[in-house]
Design an enzyme around this catalytic site. Structure first.
Site, PDB file in Angstrom:
ATOM      1  CG  ASP A 209      -1.999  -1.056   1.153  1.00  0.00           C
ATOM      2  OD1 ASP A 209      -2.365  -1.443   0.034  1.00  0.00           O
ATOM      3  OD2 ASP A 209      -2.454  -1.492   2.230  1.00  0.00           O
ATOM      4  CG  ASP A 233      -2.643   3.022   2.925  1.00  0.00           C
ATOM      5  OD1 ASP A 233      -3.673   3.668   2.690  1.00  0.00           O
ATOM      6  OD2 ASP A 233      -2.655   1.950   3.533  1.00  0.00           O
ATOM      7  CG  ASP A 237      -1.957   1.249   8.132  1.00  0.00           C
ATOM      8  OD1 ASP A 237      -2.000   2.368   8.663  1.00  0.00           O
ATOM      9  OD2 ASP A 237      -2.470   0.998   7.029  1.00  0.00           O
ATOM     10  NE  ARG A 289      -8.841   6.072   8.409  1.00  0.00           N
ATOM     11  CZ  ARG A 289      -8.924   5.052   7.561  1.00  0.00           C
ATOM     12  NH1 ARG A 289      -7.846   4.329   7.318  1.00  0.00           N
ATOM     13  NH2 ARG A 289     -10.066   4.762   6.960  1.00  0.00           N
TER      14      ARG A 289
END
Length: 404
Positions: A209, A233, A237, A289
């Site tokens: 990603d 991205d 993560d 986020r």
């Protein structure tokens, strides 16, 4: 007499950080509520950024990680002591503490299948524990994902190391990883190529990603004192059953979707996830986020949120979020004052999710929408360390990011 009285007042004045004194003594007009905190925080950040240097030994700041190792003027001789300084859910990540040192001397990445000795890729794929350091400043452009093996520390203290303009770091089905002191930015999607993950194995990788740091099915991970920005991205993560993670002392800037914790609403294995987000500075150019959570247990503690465009903390699939001692400075946009955002499967379901705010400092109209149970026991699995007062956040996070 007046001189004596003035001296007495100076002696009696508590030894507080300058920026706390500035807040308590501010005589700014109250006719403009919400104006002075933003200017004050910006001034604090500007001064703190100037001090973000490795040689600035800021001992006893209230930051337990930095106080653990930065007070040691011989830290370069005791590098592996860093592994004993972690906090939170990732506190048992030892990285390569029990292995030998590996010195990266070559910034190249010509062959992801047969990496040259002396390169970062050759170091991270080894089967043995390694404490990886760098001979000099480097700019590393990776052709493919840097797939790490277990029990590794990447320690960039004392040098200026950028991983940028190519692939970035993948932590997949491994354990005990420490990543410290890197500048990671401008990561790009790569893949559809062969990449080595150990001395005895390489395989075909589909498209990645473009995350700065991708944590996949891994545990005991510590990401500390990195500067991360502007990737294709996410910046960090953690998905697919990853747990025992601490993300601390990082400086996040210029990015949309900053941190994702949890693969999807239907992937229930992420209920085991426990992540600590502590002492980070969420800075300029961020949108949302910080983090975005699913299913698991998340302790968001003593971070400095100075910029967001949509929201700071979001979630779905009933995560437990324990927000303690953070400083939230809302943007000017009157429609983006809320710290929290929920994505719910049906209207009103979010009211059962355990989200709380304890001791947070909410500035410029910021507000946190709490939900669920108020009982402290509801947050036991989302509590990983004792929070400091939000009044200390400016000092605790003053050196967030890679230290130069």
């Amino acid at each position: 007499m007046n001189l004596g009285m003035n001296m007495l007042k100076m002696i009696q004045k508590p030894l507080l950080p300058w920026w706390i004194w500035h807040i308590t003594s501010c005589l700014c007009p109250l006719s403009q509520p919400g104006k002075w905190p933003e200017k004050l925080v910006e001034r604090s950040i500007r001064n703190s950024t100037e001090r973000r240097k490795l040689g600035y030994f800021s001992c006893r700041t209230g930051n337990p990680i930095d106080d653990c190792w930065r007070c040691d003027r011989n830290w370069q001789r005791n590098r592996r002591r860093l592994a004993d300084c972690s906090i939170g859910f990732g506190r048992n990540a030892i990285g390569g503490r029990d292995g030998r040192f590996y010195v990266v001397t070559d910034s190249g990445d010509d062959d992801p299948v047969n990496p040259r000795p002396g390169t970062l890729r050759h170091a991270v794929i080894q089967d043995e524990p390694l404490w990886i350091v760098f001979k000099r400043d480097m700019h590393i452009t990776l052709k493919q994902e840097l797939i790490m093996n277990s029990f590794k520390t990447i320690d960039a203290r004392g040098v200026n190391v950028h991983i940028a303009n190519g692939a970035c770091i993948t932590i997949q089905f491994v354990t005990n990883i420490i990543i410290h002191g890197l500048h990671i930015h401008d990561c790009k999607p790569t893949g559809n190529a062969l990449v080595r993950s150990s001395p005895s194995h390489y395989g075909w990788r589909t498209m990645a990603d473009g995350d700065a740091i991708s944590i996949f099915g891994s545990s005991h991970i510590w990401v500390d004192h990195n500067s991360l920005s502007n990737c294709a991205d996410g910046l960090v993560d953690a998905i697919m059953g990853s747990t025992a993670i601490t993300i601390s002392n990082n400086y996040f800037t210029h990015h949309n979707e900053v941190i994702l914790l949890g693969h999807s609403d239907t992937y229930v294995r992420d209920k085991v996830m426990q992540v600590t987000i502590a002492f980070n500075h969420f800075g300029e150019g961020l949108i949302q986020r910080m983090p975005r959570c699913r299913h698991g247990y998340f302790h968001v503690v003593n971070n400095d949120y100075t910029h967001w465009e949509m929201y700071a903390i979001g979630g779905s699939a009933a995560p437990t979020i324990n927000s303690q001692g953070n400083r939230y400075l809302a943007p000017v946009n009157p429609f983006a004052k809320e710290v929290t955002k929920r994505v719910e499967p049906w209207e009103g379901s979010w009211r059962q999710w355990n989200w709380r705010s304890v001791g947070d400092l909410l500035l410029n109209g910021a507000y946190f929408t709490a939900s669920g149970r108020a009982a402290p026991g509801s947050y036991a699995r989302a509590s990983s360390l004792a929070a400091k007062s939000s009044s200390m956040v400016g000092m605790i996070t003053s050196n967030a990011g890679a230290l130069s």
